[in-house]
Enzyme design. Structure first.
Site, mmCIF file in Angstrom:
data_model
loop_
_atom_site.group_PDB
_atom_site.id
_atom_site.type_symbol
_atom_site.label_atom_id
_atom_site.label_comp_id
_atom_site.label_asym_id
_atom_site.label_seq_id
_atom_site.Cartn_x
_atom_site.Cartn_y
_atom_site.Cartn_z
ATOM 1 N NE ARG A 132 -3.858 1.935 2.651
ATOM 2 C CZ ARG A 132 -3.855 2.879 3.598
ATOM 3 N NH1 ARG A 132 -2.893 2.912 4.519
ATOM 4 N NH2 ARG A 132 -4.825 3.779 3.653
ATOM 5 C CG HIS B 252 -1.360 5.321 -0.157
ATOM 6 N ND1 HIS B 252 -2.082 5.797 0.920
ATOM 7 C CD2 HIS B 252 -2.173 4.434 -0.772
ATOM 8 C CE1 HIS B 252 -3.266 5.208 0.955
ATOM 9 N NE2 HIS B 252 -3.337 4.373 -0.070
ATOM 10 C CG ASN C 122 -0.916 8.420 3.301
ATOM 11 O OD1 ASN C 122 -1.228 7.349 2.788
ATOM 12 N ND2 ASN C 122 -0.371 9.419 2.601
ATOM 13 C CG HIS D 133 -7.887 -3.726 -1.147
ATOM 14 N ND1 HIS D 133 -8.871 -2.786 -1.392
ATOM 15 C CD2 HIS D 133 -6.779 -3.015 -0.815
ATOM 16 C CE1 HIS D 133 -8.366 -1.566 -1.224
ATOM 17 N NE2 HIS D 133 -7.113 -1.678 -0.870
#
Length: 331
Positions: free
Chosen positions: A63, A67, A96, A195
């Site tokens: 992740r 990001h 975040n 995910h």
């Protein structure tokens, strides 16, 4: 002198080819072959060690790469703390804040690499390598990570708030955010498949359980038995930071169960379920394909991770090689 239309078009195409992705060609899987040949194994060993005490860390590191790349390109801007010229950190952006993690693992990897080959490997490349190692160690696909990125000198908190897809975004909004960084529908579905491991806090999906879109009722796309389970895990007025498995069947394994969950209306986040439940969407057939064919998903995911890793990297003399991933050199 006037050019013919076809000649002018050819010049435009050549110009765009040279200007749109000028640095992608400079990334290479063998970038550190002579300057830091063990970099991949150093990263993989560190991630493997971190997984022993924290089974969530693989999903968190994957992740982190996502990001990072969606904001200012893949330049490790997400790692910067407030200090020096950094007055607003991406770590404190809404997507975040109190959810992005793995920064200490990146620090450990950087320390190990600096001991072996100081001043050579960028933090941006460490994040990219850590994501690949995390997926691979989670029983997912592997790919040759293209390397040669350099680290950015700025953070962009407002950009993080605007560019990173939110769990309550509509499919149209998510598609637009992917398109803005050059990623298509297949990339969107494949990368959403990350995910298949990791956790999400109740606050990111509790609106689906009790008051979806202000209706006073749950999200109608949620399977009823799964809804009951989630309502018990995330009661109204409960702890919004409580963690729930993104994939309840195999939460720490990288597989295609995520897509099977969507087909069965068991996607945890609204942004996940909309890939399958948005009528007429081109994403539905891709979800069905990945649900029935794990190999197809793995191949697409590897390609899409490479595509994502190519978003506006700094190369050559751009940026710098940070000695500390949390701050710009000299700050």
């Amino acid at each position: 002198m006037f050019s013919s239309p076809s000649y002018s078009l050819a010049l435009v195409i050549i110009f765009l080819a040279l200007t749109v992705c000028p640095s992608n060609a400079q990334l290479s899987a063998t970038f550190y072959s002579s300057t830091c040949p063990n970099v991949s194994s150093i990263v993989r060993n560190a991630v493997q060690q971190a997984l022993q005490s924290d089974p969530r860390i693989g999903a968190s590191l994957t992740r982190l790469h996502f990001h990072d790349c969606f904001v200012n390109g893949c330049d490790a801007s997400v790692l910067l703390d407030v200090g020096g010229n950094i007055t607003l950190s991406e770590k404190n952006a809404v997507p975040n804040n109190n959810s992005a993690r793995g920064f200490d693992v990146v620090d450990n990897i950087k320390s190990s690499i600096e001991s072996s080959c100081p001043g050579v490997v960028s933090c941006a490349d460490i994040v990219a390598l850590a994501a690949e190692a995390s997926v691979s160690l989670g029983a997912g696909p592997t790919w040759n990570v293209l390397l040669g990125r350099r680290d950015g000198l700025t953070a962009n908190q407002s950009g993080a708030n605007a560019a990173i897809p939110a769990p309550t975004d509509s499919l149209a909004n998510i598609t637009a955010k992917f398109a803005a960084v050059g990623l298509n529908i297949t990339d969107l579905v494949a990368l959403s498949g990350s995910h298949t491991f990791g956790r999400a806090q109740c606050r990111f999906f509790s609106n689906r359980l009790f008051n979806f879109s202000g209706t006073g009722s749950p999200d109608p796309t949620l399977d009823s038995s799964y809804l009951a389970t989630l309502q018990q895990a995330c009661p109204q007025g409960g702890n919004g930071s409580s963690l729930n498995n993104l994939d309840p069947s195999s939460p720490d394994t990288f597989d295609n169960n995520y897509f099977s969950n969507l087909v069965n209306n068991r996607g945890l986040l609204q942004s996940d379920q909309e890939l399958f439940s948005t009528n007429g969407s081109a994403t539905i057939s891709i979800v069905n394909n990945f649900s029935s064919n794990q190999t197809a998903f793995f191949q697409a995911f590897a390609r899409s991770m490479i595509n994502m890793g190519n978003i506006s990297p700094l190369t050559g003399s751009q940026g710098e090689i940070r000695s500390n991933c949390r701050k710009v050199n000299g700050s």
